[in-house]
Design a protein around this motif. Structure first.
Motif, PDB file in Angstrom:
ATOM      1  N   HIS A 117       3.752 -10.293  -3.142  1.00 48.81           N
ATOM      2  CA  HIS A 117       2.800  -9.177  -2.604  1.00 48.81           C
ATOM      3  C   HIS A 117       1.483  -9.178  -3.355  1.00 48.81           C
ATOM      4  O   HIS A 117       0.783  -8.453  -3.179  1.00 48.81           O
ATOM      5  N   GLY A 118       1.446 -10.246  -4.270  1.00 47.12           N
ATOM      6  CA  GLY A 118       0.103 -10.182  -5.065  1.00 47.12           C
ATOM      7  C   GLY A 118      -0.412  -9.210  -5.929  1.00 47.12           C
ATOM      8  O   GLY A 118      -1.482  -9.137  -6.190  1.00 47.12           O
ATOM      9  N   ILE A 119       0.641  -8.804  -6.553  1.00 47.80           N
ATOM     10  CA  ILE A 119       0.456  -7.427  -7.701  1.00 47.80           C
ATOM     11  C   ILE A 119       0.013  -8.248  -8.786  1.00 47.80           C
ATOM     12  O   ILE A 119       0.956  -9.198  -9.520  1.00 47.80           O
ATOM     13  N   PRO A 120      -1.065  -8.325  -9.278  1.00 43.16           N
ATOM     14  CA  PRO A 120      -1.762  -9.220 -10.478  1.00 43.16           C
ATOM     15  C   PRO A 120      -1.210  -8.607 -11.627  1.00 43.16           C
ATOM     16  O   PRO A 120      -2.001  -8.154 -12.511  1.00 43.16           O
ATOM     17  N   PHE A 121       0.009  -8.854 -12.062  1.00 44.80           N
ATOM     18  CA  PHE A 121       0.824  -8.092 -13.210  1.00 44.80           C
ATOM     19  C   PHE A 121       0.467  -9.044 -14.489  1.00 44.80           C
ATOM     20  O   PHE A 121       0.142 -10.311 -14.218  1.00 44.80           O
ATOM     21  N   GLU A 122       0.224  -8.566 -15.583  1.00 44.25           N
ATOM     22  CA  GLU A 122      -0.056  -9.246 -16.800  1.00 44.25           C
ATOM     23  C   GLU A 122       0.640  -8.290 -17.836  1.00 44.25           C
ATOM     24  O   GLU A 122       1.153  -7.220 -17.922  1.00 44.25           O
ATOM     25  N   LEU A 123       1.085  -9.125 -19.107  1.00 49.88           N
ATOM     26  CA  LEU A 123       1.814  -8.701 -20.090  1.00 49.88           C
ATOM     27  C   LEU A 123       0.827  -7.918 -21.015  1.00 49.88           C
ATOM     28  O   LEU A 123      -0.113  -8.341 -21.363  1.00 49.88           O
ATOM     29  N   GLU A 146      -4.230   3.872 -10.841  1.00 53.15           N
ATOM     30  CA  GLU A 146      -5.088   4.025  -9.926  1.00 53.15           C
ATOM     31  C   GLU A 146      -5.236   2.728  -9.157  1.00 53.15           C
ATOM     32  O   GLU A 146      -4.884   2.284  -7.923  1.00 53.15           O
ATOM     33  N   GLU A 147      -5.184   1.654 -10.044  1.00 54.54           N
ATOM     34  CA  GLU A 147      -5.294   0.159  -9.641  1.00 54.54           C
ATOM     35  C   GLU A 147      -3.988  -0.455  -9.197  1.00 54.54           C
ATOM     36  O   GLU A 147      -3.874  -1.004  -8.299  1.00 54.54           O
ATOM     37  N   LEU A 148      -2.785   0.015  -9.983  1.00 54.36           N
ATOM     38  CA  LEU A 148      -1.643  -0.136  -9.399  1.00 54.36           C
ATOM     39  C   LEU A 148      -1.351   0.077  -8.034  1.00 54.36           C
ATOM     40  O   LEU A 148      -0.851  -0.509  -6.952  1.00 54.36           O
ATOM     41  N   MET A 149      -1.709   1.501  -7.743  1.00 55.63           N
ATOM     42  CA  MET A 149      -1.600   2.158  -6.317  1.00 55.63           C
ATOM     43  C   MET A 149      -2.355   1.440  -5.400  1.00 55.63           C
ATOM     44  O   MET A 149      -1.992   0.954  -4.259  1.00 55.63           O
ATOM     45  N   ALA A 150      -3.789   1.013  -5.582  1.00 55.55           N
ATOM     46  CA  ALA A 150      -4.414   0.169  -4.880  1.00 55.55           C
ATOM     47  C   ALA A 150      -3.651  -1.181  -4.367  1.00 55.55           C
ATOM     48  O   ALA A 150      -3.881  -1.569  -3.095  1.00 55.55           O
ATOM     49  N   CYS A 151      -3.185  -1.728  -5.431  1.00 57.48           N
ATOM     50  CA  CYS A 151      -2.623  -2.968  -5.086  1.00 57.48           C
ATOM     51  C   CYS A 151      -1.410  -3.080  -4.187  1.00 57.48           C
ATOM     52  O   CYS A 151      -1.199  -3.688  -3.334  1.00 57.48           O
ATOM     53  N   LEU A 152      -0.569  -1.837  -4.494  1.00 57.62           N
ATOM     54  CA  LEU A 152       0.585  -1.519  -3.529  1.00 57.62           C
ATOM     55  C   LEU A 152       0.339  -1.234  -2.301  1.00 57.62           C
ATOM     56  O   LEU A 152       0.810  -1.804  -1.119  1.00 57.62           O
ATOM     57  N   LEU A 153      -0.881  -0.601  -2.090  1.00 51.38           N
ATOM     58  CA  LEU A 153      -1.477  -0.150  -0.632  1.00 51.38           C
ATOM     59  C   LEU A 153      -1.836  -1.521  -0.005  1.00 51.38           C
ATOM     60  O   LEU A 153      -1.722  -1.537   1.181  1.00 51.38           O
ATOM     61  N   ASN A 154      -2.482  -2.024  -0.665  1.00 50.40           N
ATOM     62  CA  ASN A 154      -2.950  -3.460   0.020  1.00 50.40           C
ATOM     63  C   ASN A 154      -1.716  -4.259   0.399  1.00 50.40           C
ATOM     64  O   ASN A 154      -1.732  -4.874   1.471  1.00 50.40           O
ATOM     65  N   ALA A 155      -1.041  -4.379  -0.489  1.00 51.69           N
ATOM     66  CA  ALA A 155       0.431  -5.281  -0.181  1.00 51.69           C
ATOM     67  C   ALA A 155       1.169  -4.591   0.968  1.00 51.69           C
ATOM     68  O   ALA A 155       1.758  -5.309   1.867  1.00 51.69           O
ATOM     69  N   ALA A 156       1.215  -3.237   1.219  1.00 50.12           N
ATOM     70  CA  ALA A 156       1.889  -2.419   2.303  1.00 50.12           C
ATOM     71  C   ALA A 156       0.975  -2.896   3.509  1.00 50.12           C
ATOM     72  O   ALA A 156       1.812  -3.188   4.661  1.00 50.12           O
ATOM     73  N   GLU A 157      -0.130  -2.780   3.488  1.00 52.29           N
ATOM     74  CA  GLU A 157      -1.034  -3.098   4.785  1.00 52.29           C
ATOM     75  C   GLU A 157      -0.697  -4.492   5.203  1.00 52.29           C
ATOM     76  O   GLU A 157      -0.680  -4.911   6.467  1.00 52.29           O
ATOM     77  N   LYS A 158      -0.792  -5.570   4.063  1.00 51.04           N
ATOM     78  CA  LYS A 158      -0.710  -6.935   4.760  1.00 51.04           C
ATOM     79  C   LYS A 158       0.923  -7.258   5.203  1.00 51.04           C
ATOM     80  O   LYS A 158       0.948  -8.224   5.960  1.00 51.04           O
TER      81      LYS A 158
END
Length: 473
Positions: A117-123, A146-158
């Motif tokens: 789902h393209g969530i750009p995680f880093e440690l 806020e950024e995590l939510m934006a990433c998850l919403l983008n993933a949901a849409e895709k």
């Protein structure tokens, strides 16, 4: 309004779906993504016009063990080590089976979100949060919820996951066996619509925004500033009580002892873990700042006027500039800089003699790697040096950690320990892994329960739908 009606078996619904999820925060979105990946048609219902919830207001850190991000950074971690850390912090009050399940699944789920789902995680590297023996915080580049939510919403849409906003669920329609047949939700124009379901996931967080429930379950925080989402009204708890569900650890919560005041901006506890201190209006330290930021909320609130001052230096300032919340606090004037302890005392209107004594003690402890009367050991490598940076802070309630008791696959249990037929929960709606009070909270516990249990509950609910369809064939 959170109501349960025993008319589910006889009611006609406007339309039906195999899986319905209430709440479009991290838990609900991840649950939906997990179900969609198994071919299940699902919808997420969200009361707000824009999905945000508690995730939006968090730092967006998801703890996970054994990930490739850790391996790439040379971090040796495992599910067993992570579970032991959580249980140690909670004084073994958390459900050990749930803890083990979350720790075991955490690495796989973080990598699944990154890869599928393209969530750009880093440690997050460079320091350990209280209670963690390994660096295991995973975040998106800006290190904000806020950024995590934006990433998850983008993933949901895709992924084609439907998210219906401005849909406030008010009633669950069940039968005598506690099976949920559907629900009613209110639209912005006041219209009530009904939606049937085969399975239901409660991902509607906790009850931090409900003063009556806070007064009942966490009376010591009933007058505290609530720095959480106002939509956390405890519907899951109220529906659960009406369905004879078991509630556990209702006195558990996440506080935070470092909310910039009056700016109301969260200041990362990395400030303390990298060598910072807190003093009160009397110019004195009053606790072990490495004990944990959740329990520090109540400690700060006990100080004169409920105020403390975070004190750190340029080294720490440069390190925490990578946190967007801190960057915002600095740019809006929440951070003041003083050339000496004397200038600090004068500028903050603190007693000079007591402030000077506090700094003298700190410098002595730092020089000799000493341990203070609160049990904090001072590392000479983290020695503070002038000029001193200062932020005025208070303590606040962020979100509750108690809730519906669940099994390791996310099923809601009744008061006798039996699973309800088709009801699942995760995140703040469910009992977390923070024990029974504020002291068991460990950084990331909230998003661990939201993201990892969200995925587990979504997969379990999807499996239940598949099993039912197979049986009916």
């Amino acid at each position: 309004m959170a109501d349960v009606k025993l008319d589910g078996a006889t009611r006609s619904f406007d339309f039906s779906l195999p899986l319905v999820i209430i709440g479009a925060g991290a838990c609900g979105l991840v649950a939906g993504l997990a179900a969609k990946s198994m071919g299940i048609d699902a919808v997420v219902l969200e009361r707000d016009a824009i999905p945000r919830g508690s995730t939006f207001m968090s730092s967006g850190f998801v703890p996970a063990a054994g990930t490739r991000f850790q391996k790439d950074a040379g971090v040796d971690d495992s599910a067993d080590i992570m579970a032991a850390d959580i249980l140690r912090k909670t004084h073994h009050e958390a459900d050990p089976e749930i803890v083990a399940q979350l720790a075991k699944a955490s690495g796989e789920i973080v990598e699944w979100l990154a890869d599928e789902h393209g969530i750009p995680f880093e440690l997050v590297e460079g320091f350990l949060y209280p209670g963690h023996s390994r660096m295991r915080m995973h975040c998106t580049p800006r290190r904000t919820g806020e950024e995590l939510m934006a990433c998850l919403l983008n993933a949901a849409e895709k992924a084609g996951l439907d998210v219906l906003t401005e849909a406030q669920v008010i009633t669950l329609h069940t039968d005598e066996e506690k099976r949920v047949h559907g629900l009613s939700y209110r639209r912005p124009d006041g219209a009530i619509e009904q939606l049937g379901c085969q399975t239901l996931v409660l991902a509607c967080n906790g009850y931090g925004g409900n003063p009556d429930l806070i007064a009942r379950h966490i009376p010591q925080m009933k007058d505290a500033l609530y720095f959480g989402h106002k939509g956390n009204q405890g519907e899951a708890v109220l529906w659960g009580e009406a369905m004879n569900a078991s509630l556990k650890d209702m006195g558990a919560y996440q506080g935070h002892g470092s909310l910039a005041w009056p700016h109301q901006t969260l200041i990362s506890w990395a400030v303390m873990m990298q060598g910072g201190i807190q003093i009160n209006r009397e110019g004195r330290r009053f606790s072990n700042e490495h004990g944990g930021y959740s329990e520090q909320a109540a400690v700060v609130l006990k100080q004169p006027e409920g105020i403390a001052f975070n004190i750190f230096d340029a080294r720490i300032h440069e390190q925490v500039l990578q946190f967007e919340d801190y960057h915002y606090a600095f740019n809006t004037g929440a951070v003041r800089v003083f050339d000496s302890a004397e200038a600090l005392a004068e500028g903050l209107d603190l007693p000079l003699e007591d402030t000077r004594a506090t700094f003298d003690e700190m410098e002595r402890l730092q020089a000799e790697a000493g341990t203070d009367r609160f049990g904090r050991r001072f590392d000479p490598k983290l020695r503070l040096a002038a000029p001193y940076y200062v932020i005025r802070v208070t303590g606040a309630l962020f979100h509750t950690q108690g809730g519906l008791e669940i099994s390791t696959d996310g099923r809601v249990l009744d008061t006798e320990g039996h699973p309800l037929p088709n009801l699942y929960a995760g995140g703040g709606a469910a009992r977390g892994v923070s024990g029974a009070s504020d002291s068991g909270y460990m950084s990331g516990n909230g998003l661990l329960s939201a993201v990892v249990m969200g995925a587990i509950a979504g997969r379990s609910a999807a499996m239940a739908v598949n099993d039912a369809e197979t049986t009916s064939v």
